[in-house]
Design an enzyme around this catalytic site. Structure first.
Site, mmCIF file in Angstrom:
data_model
loop_
_atom_site.group_PDB
_atom_site.id
_atom_site.type_symbol
_atom_site.label_atom_id
_atom_site.label_comp_id
_atom_site.label_asym_id
_atom_site.label_seq_id
_atom_site.Cartn_x
_atom_site.Cartn_y
_atom_site.Cartn_z
ATOM 1 N N CYS A 36 1.872 -70.364 -35.247
ATOM 2 C CA CYS A 36 0.983 -71.208 -36.038
ATOM 3 C C CYS A 36 1.283 -71.128 -37.519
ATOM 4 C CB CYS A 36 -0.464 -70.842 -35.767
ATOM 5 S SG CYS A 36 -0.879 -69.210 -36.336
ATOM 6 N N ASP A 54 1.141 -68.629 -39.436
ATOM 7 C CA ASP A 54 0.397 -67.599 -40.148
ATOM 8 C C ASP A 54 1.338 -66.452 -40.542
ATOM 9 O OD1 ASP A 54 -1.741 -69.113 -39.636
ATOM 10 O OD2 ASP A 54 -2.806 -67.684 -38.368
ATOM 11 N N CYS A 107 -5.513 -68.368 -40.459
ATOM 12 C CA CYS A 107 -6.802 -68.911 -40.065
ATOM 13 C C CYS A 107 -7.861 -67.813 -39.990
ATOM 14 C CB CYS A 107 -6.661 -69.571 -38.702
ATOM 15 S SG CYS A 107 -6.094 -68.424 -37.450
ATOM 16 N N CYS A 133 -2.846 -63.873 -32.993
ATOM 17 C CA CYS A 133 -3.257 -63.292 -34.279
ATOM 18 C C CYS A 133 -3.312 -61.775 -34.177
ATOM 19 C CB CYS A 133 -4.629 -63.820 -34.703
ATOM 20 S SG CYS A 133 -4.654 -65.572 -35.066
#
Lengths: 402, 305
Positions: free
Chosen positions: B35, B37, B62, B106
């Site tokens: 993503c 990140d 996020c 994450c």
């Protein structure tokens, strides 16, 4: 203080007048419009009125060119699949890289069925290259499908000109106009657009109702066959209450088109100018000179969109983002990537989409809140130093990607 | 919006240990291509004791990426490097009372940042050993690359096999089209084509069919087969017993092997998956295709049949 809704390209509030118009069709007006008796007849008349109201908003020549469907996606699928089925010898489709998934995912699927799809690219402002387009027009193409306005950046495509180019080569032209209808004037009678999709809930009608405009004489193959509803072009008992609501919403949108392009536009312009002035390292995306009057897409560099939305939501502001994380997909918005916006900015795009229900006070409140939210997240960002982005951010922080 | 736990929200809205540690002696920079990140973890490690005295994070990402970073720093502070390295991404997710399947990466990013920082402290080079792809199965958080590699490594040909090996598709089954797509692509690389079953779905309780005449039992080799089957089942039993379940062999009828699931396994939603796993082991050990079925599906002998 009430919450501020600036996500009208996602969906809109159903206008109270629309709700009022719909109410009888949940209770006393329950008849089936196909029935001969008086119960059905009144409902049939209501459908007829709604059809006229839609016809007027999009400037169709005949009300029989309006086919009610369940949503914009159904209209898109019906249009494209109809063109392919009606012309089986033509195996190519022309569309763009920035279409809505309703068109893109269908096209990707059709590629697995052996069709060739040409995806027109966009430049850094989201504009198409019409020379590239002209070169692709041939008698192998079954249908061109180009959105009227982009849902994320609001950028408007020259679909009327493109439709004429297609028509002159004998090619069917479809446009996904769900974002455009009700926001900009549309005059289909004097265009070469053969098919157009629209959606109720984008213009203050309820969800679950859409329209496929089909220019008289355009060859057509229904998606749903069965009963004779919609003159046999879309079988299934009509979603009467929603269609009546859509008709009313179209009537109201028509009388607010000027308001949309003056007042709503002024609010949007103030919002964008206010944010750009108050927040460093951010910019508007898309073709800002040529976009929907209600849409501002702003990329905040070095922070991520979902985090921005969560913090905005906490202070009662609703918007949306092109960040990958808001959709659970692999990439940030395909629209932002297609415009060549770098990762670190594409992830931080926030779309503000207004409506005639917003006020200038709300706009000022958003302008006041956004800078603090952005600053808070930048404080956490490895790309951001004390007072601004670190030097050479892309090389100074180059993580191992997995 | 995501269904974030209160704990995730707490660590997002009010993150702990945000910012770089001033006199850090270990830095780990990692990103998730999934993503976009990215995370920088800075640690202050006591050179004598190897205890992490301070930890700070900077995250471009996020809500759950920020919350995972915050949780990671809270978990590892006060631990020695060796203790910290035992922290798994599941520990991070558990600390946050869970993450949505789309967001598990994450927590993976957090664990990797820690590994990278420890490698940096020890003067080693850290290399990431896994790739992530688009999420295919939302029920079990299995991504495309995992599915693809498992198909290649085990020469899989059906959606059912993919489910048995990776769990992908074992839940709501909505991702079966996507799994078929991966199978089609991977098999095409080998010049093979994906052959789909006619329908795919079958009722949960299979209808009772009249017993067909049994094929004449082949004496030769059958005993050996049953021994292998029993051996495989014996090796699987300890795992099931650990979950308060058990399995026993009931009958072998040609390609059909009937077993009886008991205890916690009986009626468990994962029963079908357990059977699938047993079937896969048996296929490998026997070197032939067999079907493992619950004894409830044994054909009922009809009068005169």
């Amino acid at each position: 203080m009430s919450d501020i809704y600036m996500d009208n390209n996602a969906t809109t509030m159903v206008d109270p007048a629309v709700v009022e118009e719909m109410m009888p069709f949940f209770s006393e007006q329950f008849g089936n419009p196909s029935s001969l008796h008086s119960f059905g007849n009144k409902v049939g008349m209501a459908l007829k009125k709604a059809r006229k109201q839609v016809q007027r908003l999009i400037g169709a020549e005949f009300d029989s060119e309006i086919i009610f469907t369940s949503c914009g996606s159904e209209s898109d699928s019906t249009a494209i699949l109809s063109a392919l089925r009606a012309q089986p010898e033509r195996r190519e489709i022309i569309t763009t890289v920035v279409e809505h998934p309703a068109v893109l995912n269908l096209c990707e699927y059709l590629e697995t069925e052996g069709y060739t799809v040409h995806y027109l690219k966009v430049d850094n402002k989201g504009r198409l290259d019409l020379d590239e387009y002209k070169k692709l027009l041939s008698d192998k193409v079954a249908v061109v499908s180009i959105m009227w306005a982009n849902n994320e950046s609001g950028t408007i495509f020259p679909v009327e000109e493109m439709a004429e180019l297609a028509h002159n080569k004998g090619i069917m032209f479809h446009t996904d106009a769900v974002q455009a209808v009700g926001k900009i004037p549309i005059d289909l009678e004097n265009s070469y657009i053969h098919m157009l999709s629209m959606s109720g809930h984008k213009l203050h009608a309820p969800k679950g109702v859409g329209v496929l405009y089909l220019k008289r004489g355009t060859r057509f193959r229904p998606l749903l066959r069965g009963g004779h509803q919609e003159r046999g072009r879309r079988a299934g008992t009509e979603n009467v209450a929603s269609i009546v609501g859509l008709g009313k919403a179209c009537e109201m949108a028509g009388s607010h088109i000027e308001f949309e392009n003056t007042h709503v536009k002024a609010m949007r312009d103030r919002l964008q100018e206010g944010i750009l002035a108050a927040v460093p390292n951010c910019f508007a995306t898309g073709d800002v000179e040529n976009r929907l009057p209600n849409t501002a897409s702003i990329a905040f560099e070095f922070i991520e969109g979902e985090a921005i939305l969560l913090l905005m939501n906490k202070v009662g502001i609703a918007a949306s983002s092109g960040s990958a994380c808001t959709s659970g997909s692999l990439e940030p918005s395909h629209v932002m990537m297609a415009m060549g916006i770098p990762y670190t900015a594409a992830h931080g795009t926030v779309r503000f989409s207004l409506s005639r229900y917003n006020t200038m006070e709300e706009v000022e409140r958003v302008i006041a809140e956004v800078p603090g939210i952005v600053a808070k997240l930048r404080k956490l960002s490895p790309y951001w130093g004390e007072n601004g982005p670190i030097e050479n951010p892309e090389s100074a922080f180059a993580p191992v990607y997995a | 919006m995501w269904d974030y736990s209160e704990k995730v929200k707490e660590h997002f809205f009010d993150p702990k240990n945000a910012g770089a540690v001033a006199d850090a002696n270990a830095v780990g920079d990692v990103g998730s291509i999934n993503c976009g990140d990215a995370l920088r973890l800075t640690l202050k490690v006591n050179p004598e004791t190897e205890i992490i005295e301070d930890a700070g994070f900077q995250t471009f990402g996020c809500g759950s990426a920020i919350a995972s970073s915050s949780a990671l720093t809270e978990i590892i502070k006060g631990k020695t490097l060796d203790e910290a390295l035992l922290v798994t991404n599941q520990d991070i997710a558990d600390y946050l009372d869970g993450l949505p399947p789309e967001k598990m990466h994450c927590s993976v990013m957090g664990r990797e940042a820690l590994q990278a920082a420890v490698a940096d402290y020890r003067g080693e080079e850290w290399k990431d050993d896994h790739e992530e792809g688009a999420l295919i199965c939302k029920c079990f958080a299995i991504d495309e690359i995992m599915v693809e590699e498992t198909i290649r490594a085990n020469n899989l040909h059906t959606v059912e096999e993919v489910t048995n090996y990776t769990k992908a598709g074992g839940g709501c089954s909505s991702c079966h089209e996507a799994i078929e797509g991966v199978l089609t692509r991977v098999l095409a690389e080998k010049g093979e084509s994906f052959m789909a079953p006619a329908i795919g779905g079958a009722p949960v309780a299979a209808p009772v069919v009249a017993a067909k005449p049994k094929p004449a039992a082949k004496a030769s080799g059958n005993l050996k087969r049953i021994r292998i089957i029993e051996m495989v089942l014996e090796s699987i039993r300890p795992n099931l017993q650990a979950d308060n379940g058990d399995v026993e062999l009931v009958d072998v009828d040609g390609k059909n092997i009937y077993v009886h699931l008991t205890g916690a396994c009986n009626g468990c939603q994962m029963a079908a998956m357990t059977l699938g796993g047993i079937q896969q082991r048996l296929i490998e050990e026997l070197g032939e295709f067999v079907k493992v079925l619950p004894d409830t599906e044994m054909p009922v002998a009809m009068e005169g049949a």
